[in-house]
Enzyme design. Structure first.
Site, mmCIF file in Angstrom:
data_model
loop_
_atom_site.group_PDB
_atom_site.id
_atom_site.type_symbol
_atom_site.label_atom_id
_atom_site.label_comp_id
_atom_site.label_asym_id
_atom_site.label_seq_id
_atom_site.Cartn_x
_atom_site.Cartn_y
_atom_site.Cartn_z
ATOM 1 N N ASP A 109 41.354 34.760 82.566
ATOM 2 C CA ASP A 109 41.243 35.452 83.836
ATOM 3 C C ASP A 109 39.888 35.068 84.425
ATOM 4 O O ASP A 109 39.031 34.496 83.748
ATOM 5 C CB ASP A 109 41.369 36.969 83.636
ATOM 6 C CG ASP A 109 41.857 37.684 84.894
ATOM 7 O OD1 ASP A 109 41.695 37.126 85.999
ATOM 8 O OD2 ASP A 109 42.401 38.792 84.784
ATOM 9 N N TRP A 110 39.671 35.399 85.691
ATOM 10 C CA TRP A 110 38.484 34.908 86.389
ATOM 11 C C TRP A 110 37.211 35.553 85.823
ATOM 12 O O TRP A 110 37.077 36.775 85.810
ATOM 13 C CB TRP A 110 38.644 35.177 87.880
ATOM 14 C CG TRP A 110 39.225 34.005 88.632
ATOM 15 C CD1 TRP A 110 38.734 33.467 89.788
ATOM 16 C CD2 TRP A 110 40.369 33.212 88.298
ATOM 17 N NE1 TRP A 110 39.501 32.388 90.176
ATOM 18 C CE2 TRP A 110 40.508 32.202 89.279
ATOM 19 C CE3 TRP A 110 41.274 33.229 87.241
ATOM 20 C CZ2 TRP A 110 41.516 31.243 89.246
ATOM 21 C CZ3 TRP A 110 42.298 32.277 87.210
ATOM 22 C CH2 TRP A 110 42.405 31.307 88.197
#
Length: 825
Positions: free
Chosen positions: A223-224
């Protein structure tokens, strides 16, 4: 490059620097190519409810995934996947970061609207359909968030403590099914920790389960900003760090290679990345970049309208619906969503949509003879509402962009924009660096009433507002940290001004961004008349008293349901409960349309004639709501979660949101309706509930055998008849009841479902097939799936509490499967 051997040769041709570069993004939304070998960059985009691209140009806003869950219709969800693939092509996107297949564990979860259901089996079937829909049209899906990312409280660090059985049967289950049946191109590792270890560097999750048990060949991305190590994450099985430029790879990975901390793992992950590029056509000649386009397709609007009504759930109806609007002369249209509906939730699911059709607009289209009395009734904003094109007349809203933070020199662009809410995630325009630029917005504003008005502004950076050249709001000199823009923005600064009705004011906002290394940029400002709650409700009551019908559009919004935070209350925000009670007292024909992605408290339920749960319905929300209210189409949705009477009744109540950095899933496998069944708790509305506009009769349950032996299947059929006065559809739900034993199991679990469309009087046979795998639980001690011998019950009904038919069968011999085998047979 059409074969695995060709990919292997290509890996051999890469230099160390090229391999390392492939294992991390080079921007917010792209992974680099290898120009020397003709390998083109790859682009990803958020997309659970619309593919917005990197520049946030307008895109089709589809219904929220929870509404897709309420359709209980995999074929319809697949059609949405097809349309999203077409949307991706207009944005030059190769992989859509969707679907979200986490479980709705708590009613307060901030991203519940982004998930399909509380039930792992329903979630799995819809996940398969969504992934197939995208990938059949050549666009990759990235299933997320792997795994147990079921709340937003401390989401970046919280450690989920959950038994392996619960993890296998509930939270991993949709991922396992989607991988086995749909082969998604990517899996996104979650922010949270599992048993103390971050999911992005968890060897058991990323290698033992994904690679060894499920045989997953695709790419695992973070995920970011969810990567926390260099060598450890790569060794665990994380192929791709996102976004770029890399924080843990790049130079750090080259150093780890030189120190011998990683070796063959680099080639392994580079090979997976190249296989992804091959699937996306990035190994073939073509342009590196496709200009993002905003194409408002009529066929996508038609699909959005169809899907939205198909998922809306009729929770209450005393006979007033469907409405015949030709019988009304004056209708009160009340509530914060009447003229400014919320099309979706907040955070990464946000889409800057094409033109949104409001309920008021749709009502005027179908009932031009009616007089509509409009009243906001209640304010539900956390931030002062932004101005939109409809608020400012023909002059519109103008944005001017400068390539430096000092407003120096010539502007790069002067653009008309639809609102005063701006966000850029890595890219603004060519020639404008998202970390270092300035913007000026001009609006001509004419108040319709004299009085005090409140202005508000917040930003990632600095923002200030001028009225007729005078500085009236300063969030520039000393901006304070706030929760806006994923927590990177400032707190909203507010100011009060006295304005006169009919006078034109020039409102100018200036924005400055000078933050190297921060590609997220944005600012927002708005104006609102400073009315009290009592004044708003009084206006709504007057409208209701003068009308023959009152339609109240209430609910939540992206400010209340969003990535980044959970809800802090089970109640509707603001004074909406008081508003609905006052309107219902003033007009006996009150109908409520509820916008929400999660359950909310409904203390006024028995005082209104009908309640339609419209979810977040996308950009055609007005048309689809009016279609459902008037019976042009049936509100055919069924609840994908259990609707509790009280928050205290919910399974996670005593253990949410956790403490000391940990959250214990103490309810175990008793998630959703399983908890209510096991505890004997009566919900307000059961899982699978939805009333529609007709009635159905179930009869003639037949099992093709009474004994299920190893290797056999059990064929189950029944007849469903429409015995009402209108055509309609029913969702036939099949649950399995389990025998007693030493392992405690829920009283029943969903195993099959089918939507059937029936004309008045029509009957149809509905058939399901199950096998021994549908009877299994996970044995933690043996590390096996086990389907015990014993007496099982087939239960067929219209929801989890309305079982019409039941019959027993014997499973005569225990069956066992290794951890991944249950899904790969």
């Amino acid at each position: 490059m059409e074969s695995r051997r060709d990919i292997d040769k290509l890996v051999e041709m890469l230099t160390i620097d090229e391999k390392v570069a492939l294992l991390a993004g080079d921007s917010m939304w792209t992974v680099p190519g290898v120009p020397r070998l003709g390998i083109r960059p790859l682009k990803v985009s958020d997309g659970p409810a619309g593919v917005r691209g990197s520049r946030i140009v307008p895109a089709a806003a589809f219904p929220a995934p929870v509404l897709l869950g309420a359709t209980w219709d995999p074929e319809l969800v697949k059609r949405v996947g097809h349309a999203l693939a077409e949307e991706a092509e207009t944005k030059g996107v190769h992989v859509v970061l969707a679907p979200t297949i986490n479980i709705q564990r708590t009613s307060l979860g901030g991203r519940n609207f982004e998930c399909f259901s509380e039930d792992p089996w329903l979630t799995a079937r819809l996940a398969v359909a969504y992934v197939r829909g995208l990938q059949e049209r050549g666009i990759g899906a990235c299933i997320k968030h792997y795994v147990a990312n079921d709340q937003e409280f401390e989401r970046m660090t919280i450690s989920v403590e959950v038994s392996e059985r619960t993890l296998r049967e509930v939270y991993l289950f949709p991922f396992a099914v989607a991988i086995a049946e749909a082969d998604p191109w990517c899996v996104m590792a979650a922010y949270n920790r599992l048993g103390g270890t971050y999911c992005s560097e968890h060897p058991w999750l990323l290698t033992t389960v994904l690679r060894e048990e499920l045989g997953y060949p695709g790419v695992v991305m973070s995920d970011w900003f969810a990567t926390h190590s260099t060598a450890q994450a790569l060794r665990a099985g994380l192929d791709l760090e996102m976004p770029g430029p890399p924080q843990w790879r790049g130079e750090k990975l080259r150093d780890a290679l030189q120190r011998g901390e990683v070796s063959e793992e680099v080639d392994r992950s580079a090979r997976r990345i190249l296989l992804l590029y091959e699937r996306a056509g990035r190994l073939d000649p073509g342009p590196n970049v496709v200009e993002e386009r905003a194409i408002d397709r009529p066929e996508h609007r038609a699909l959005i309208r169809e899907v939205a009504a198909s998922g809306m759930v009729l929770l209450r109806n005393d006979g007033i619906l469907p409405l015949d609007l030709t019988t009304y002369r004056r209708i009160a249209v009340i509530g914060p969503h009447a003229t400014r509906p919320a099309v979706g939730g907040g955070g990464s699911a946000f889409v800057r949509s094409h033109r949104v059709i409001s309920p008021v607009e749709a009502l005027r289209e179908v009932a031009p003879q009616c007089e509509f009395l409009i009243a906001e009734g209640a304010a539900i904003y956390k931030l002062i509402p932004q101005l939109e094109h409809s608020d400012v007349g023909v002059e519109g809203i103008t944005l001017v962009l400068y390539p430096n933070p000092e407003f120096a020199g010539e502007a790069v662009a002067t653009l008309p924009v639809p609102s005063t809410d701006f966000i850029w995630l890595g890219e603004v325009l060519p020639g404008v660096d998202a970390t270092n630029f300035a913007a000026r917005v001009r609006v001509l504003y004419r108040p319709t009433e004299s009085g005090l008005y409140v202005l508000g502004a917040s930003a990632v950076g600095q923002v200030r507002l001028f009225i007729d050249g005078e500085l009236v709001l300063d969030n520039w000199t000393a901006p304070q940290p706030g929760r806006t823009y994923f927590g990177f923005g400032s707190a909203e600064q507010r100011a009060e001004v006295a304005l006169e009705a009919g006078r034109t004011y020039e409102l100018v906002a200036e924005y400055r961004k000078a933050q190297p290394g921060m590609p997220l940029a944005g600012f927002r400002f708005g104006v609102v008349h400073a009315l009290t709650d009592a004044e708003r409700i009084a206006r709504a009551v007057r409208a209701a008293q003068e009308a023959e019908l009152a339609l109240v559009f209430a609910g939540l919004s992206p400010e209340w349901e969003s990535e980044g935070f959970d809800r802090d209350s089970f109640d509707l925000p603001g004074s909406q409960n008081s508003l609905i009670e006052a309107v219902a007292a003033a007009n006996p024909n009150t109908v409520v349309v509820l916008t929400a992605g999660s359950p909310v408290n409904l203390p006024w339920l028995d005082r209104v004639r009908a309640l339609l749960l419209a979810w977040y319905a996308g950009e055609e929300v007005g048309h689809s709501v009016v279609d459902a209210l008037t019976g042009v189409v049936e509100p055919a949705g069924r609840l994908p979660f259990t609707y509790p009477r009280r928050l205290e009744d919910t399974p996670a109540f005593l253990h949410y949101p956790g403490e000391f950095g940990r959250i214990a899933y103490c309810e175990g496998v008793f998630v959703g309706y399983r908890w209510y069944d096991a505890r004997g708790i009566e919900p307000l509305f059961p899982f699978g509930y939805g009333s529609g506009y007709t009635e159905f009769l179930y009869r003639d349950l037949v099992l093709d055998r009474s004994i299920l032996e190893p290797g056999e299947t059990l064929r189950i059929s029944c007849t469903v008849q429409n015995v009402g006065s209108r055509d309609g559809s029913e969702v036939v739900q099949l649950y399995i009841g389990f025998p007693g034993g030493s392992v405690r199991r829920p009283p029943k679990e969903l195993r099959r479902f089918q939507r059937v469309q029936l004309a008045v009087g029509e009957s149809r046979s509905v058939t399901f097939t199950i096998d021994s795998r549908d009877l299994a639980y996970f044995d933690e001690a043996a590390k096996l799936w086990v389907a015990p011998a014993g007496s099982y019950e087939v239960l067929v009904g219209s929801n989890a509490r309305d079982i019409h038919l039941r019959q027993r069968f014997e499973h005569i011999q225990e069956q066992q499967w290794k951890a991944g085998e249950r899904f790969l047979l």
